[in-house]
Design a protein around this motif. Structure first.
Motif, mmCIF file in Angstrom:
data_model
loop_
_atom_site.group_PDB
_atom_site.id
_atom_site.type_symbol
_atom_site.label_atom_id
_atom_site.label_comp_id
_atom_site.label_asym_id
_atom_site.label_seq_id
_atom_site.Cartn_x
_atom_site.Cartn_y
_atom_site.Cartn_z
ATOM 1 N N PRO A 267 0.791 -1.243 0.000
ATOM 2 C CA PRO A 267 0.000 0.000 0.000
ATOM 3 C C PRO A 267 0.817 1.284 0.000
ATOM 4 O O PRO A 267 0.408 2.269 -0.610
ATOM 5 N N THR A 268 1.967 1.292 0.692
ATOM 6 C CA THR A 268 2.722 2.543 0.766
ATOM 7 C C THR A 268 4.029 2.451 -0.002
ATOM 8 O O THR A 268 4.535 1.370 -0.276
ATOM 9 N N VAL A 269 4.573 3.618 -0.291
ATOM 10 C CA VAL A 269 5.818 3.711 -1.052
ATOM 11 C C VAL A 269 6.935 2.951 -0.342
ATOM 12 O O VAL A 269 7.626 2.126 -0.944
ATOM 13 N N GLU A 270 7.086 3.235 0.963
ATOM 14 C CA GLU A 270 8.178 2.611 1.703
ATOM 15 C C GLU A 270 8.064 1.082 1.702
ATOM 16 O O GLU A 270 9.033 0.374 1.432
ATOM 17 N N ALA A 271 6.862 0.574 2.006
ATOM 18 C CA ALA A 271 6.660 -0.874 2.062
ATOM 19 C C ALA A 271 6.942 -1.493 0.705
ATOM 20 O O ALA A 271 7.489 -2.596 0.604
ATOM 21 N N ASP A 272 6.599 -0.751 -0.344
ATOM 22 C CA ASP A 272 6.790 -1.310 -1.670
ATOM 23 C C ASP A 272 8.253 -1.379 -2.069
ATOM 24 O O ASP A 272 8.717 -2.361 -2.628
ATOM 25 N N VAL A 273 8.990 -0.322 -1.782
ATOM 26 C CA VAL A 273 10.416 -0.311 -2.147
ATOM 27 C C VAL A 273 11.152 -1.406 -1.371
ATOM 28 O O VAL A 273 12.029 -2.075 -1.885
ATOM 29 N N ARG A 274 10.712 -1.604 -0.125
ATOM 30 C CA ARG A 274 11.376 -2.581 0.738
ATOM 31 C C ARG A 274 10.935 -4.014 0.443
ATOM 32 O O ARG A 274 11.655 -4.965 0.796
ATOM 33 N N PHE A 275 9.799 -4.176 -0.206
ATOM 34 C CA PHE A 275 9.142 -5.469 -0.393
ATOM 35 C C PHE A 275 10.123 -6.573 -0.802
ATOM 36 O O PHE A 275 10.849 -6.432 -1.777
ATOM 37 N N THR B 250 12.803 -7.568 0.650
ATOM 38 C CA THR B 250 14.208 -7.389 1.021
ATOM 39 C C THR B 250 14.285 -7.244 2.543
ATOM 40 O O THR B 250 13.271 -7.151 3.223
ATOM 41 N N ARG B 251 15.492 -7.175 3.096
ATOM 42 C CA ARG B 251 15.662 -6.958 4.535
ATOM 43 C C ARG B 251 16.362 -5.632 4.768
ATOM 44 O O ARG B 251 17.207 -5.497 5.637
ATOM 45 N N LEU B 252 16.007 -4.641 3.957
ATOM 46 C CA LEU B 252 16.741 -3.378 4.011
ATOM 47 C C LEU B 252 16.322 -2.491 5.165
ATOM 48 O O LEU B 252 15.184 -2.545 5.626
ATOM 49 N N ASP B 253 17.245 -1.635 5.619
ATOM 50 C CA ASP B 253 16.896 -0.658 6.648
ATOM 51 C C ASP B 253 16.338 0.611 5.983
ATOM 52 O O ASP B 253 16.339 0.739 4.755
ATOM 53 N N ASN B 254 15.863 1.536 6.818
ATOM 54 C CA ASN B 254 15.251 2.764 6.300
ATOM 55 C C ASN B 254 16.210 3.570 5.432
ATOM 56 O O ASN B 254 15.814 4.187 4.453
#
Ligand SMILES: Nc1ncnc2c1ncn2[C@@H]1O[C@H](COP(=O)(O)OP(=O)(O)O)[C@@H](O)[C@H]1O
Ligand SMILES: [Mg+2]
Length: 223
Positions: free
Chosen positions: A91-99, A101-105
Motif C-alpha cells: 500500500p505505501t511507497v516505503e513498504a513497496d520499495v522494501r518489499f 528485502t531486509r533493508l533498513d530505512n
C-alpha cells in the motif's frame, strides 16, 4: 557481461498457437552500457527484455551473465514495466520499495532519493495517490535497492507528460552515472533516443536488423 548467443523464442511452442517472437539474436551488453531497443509493435522487444532480465528462458540459444544462465542469477538484472501500478504490491511507497528485502530505512531513503522522490514527503504516501510518473519512479526505486548491474525498462516514458519524461530521463542518466548500472530501454518511439542511450538496436520480426551508435541508427530510421 550479459551475452545472448543465437537466441530464439517461440511462444506456445509445439501447439497450433505457436508464435515466433525472436530469431537468431546475438547480443552483448557491457557494464554501464546504455542500450536502446527499437522496433515496431510485435517485433519482439518485450520478449527480448524478458530474456535479458532473466524472467524468460528462451527456447533456443543461450542467455548468460559472466557465463551463468541469466535465470540462475536473480537480482543481477531488474526490470520495470510499462504499467508500473501492476508492479507495486504494497500500500505505501516505503513498504513497496522494501518489499521482499531486509533493508533498513536508510537504504530505502537512498533509493527514493536516487529517483528524485524526497523520502520525507513520499516514504509514507499511498501508492494509489501517486501520479503515473511517480509510480514508475517508485517501481524503479524498488528495482534499485536490489543493486542490479543491469536495469531493463520497457517503455519507461510511455504515457508521461513532457515534464515527467524529462524528469525520468534525467533520473536514468544519473543512475547510470552514479550507480554504474547498465540500462536497456525498450521503446517504439525514437523521440528521446539521444538522451537515453549511446547504442541502439532495431528489431524487425524478431531479428536484429541494426546495432550501432544511436545517432547512426536513429538517423537511418528517420530519413
Ligand atoms: N505471451 C504470449 N503468448 C503468445 N504470443 C506472444 C506472447 N507475447 C508476445 N507474443 C507474440 O510474440 C511476438 C513479439 O511480441 P513482443 O515481444 O510483445 O513484441 P513488442 O514488444 O515489440 O511489441 C508478437 O507476435 C506477439 O504477438
Ligand atoms: Mg512490448
Amino acid at each position: 557481461m550479459i551475452r545472448l548467443e543465437d537466441v530464439g523464442h517461440v511462444y506456445a511452442a509445439g501447439t497450433p498457437w505457436a508464435r515466433r517472437a525472436l530469431r537468431g539474436v546475438d547480443l552483448t551488453i557491457g557494464p554501464g552500457e546504455r542500450l536502446l531497443v527499437l522496433g515496431p509493435n510485435g517485433s519482439g522487444k518485450s520478449t527480448l527484455a524478458w530474456v535479458v532480465a532473466g524472467l524468460l528462458a528462451p527456447v533456443e540459444g543461450t542467455a548468460t551473465l559472466h557465463g551463468r544462465p541469466l535465470g540462475d542469477v536473480p537480482g543481477a538484472t531488474a526490470m520495470t514495466f510499462q504499467h508500473a501500478r501492476l508492479q507495486l504490491f504494497r500500500p505505501t511507497v516505503e513498504a513497496d520499495v522494501r518489499f521482499g528485502t531486509r533493508l533498513d530505512n536508510g537504504a530505502v531513503d537512498n533509493a527514493l532519493e536516487m529517483v528524485g522522490l524526497d523520502p520525507t514527503v513520499f516514504r509514507s504516501r499511498r501508492v494509489d495517490e501517486l501520479s503515473g510518473g511517480q509510480q514508475r519512479r517508485v517501481a524503479l526505486a524498488g528495482a534499485l535497492v536490489r543493486r542490479p548491474r543491469l536495469l531493463v525498462l520497457d517503455e519507461p516514458l510511455a504515457g508521461l507528460d513532457l515534464p515527467g519524461r524529462r524528469l525520468l530521463t534525467t533520473v536514468l542518466a544519473r543512475l547510470n552515472r552514479e550507480a554504474e548500472v547498465a540500462i536497456m530501454v525498450v521503446t517504439h518511439d525514437v523521440e528521446d533516443a539521444y538522451r537515453l542511450a549511446d547504442r541502439a538496436l532495431v528489431l524487425r520480426a524478431g531479428q536484429v536488423v541494426a546495432d550501432d551508435d544511436v545517432g547512426a541508427v536513429v538517423g537511418e530510421a528517420q530519413p
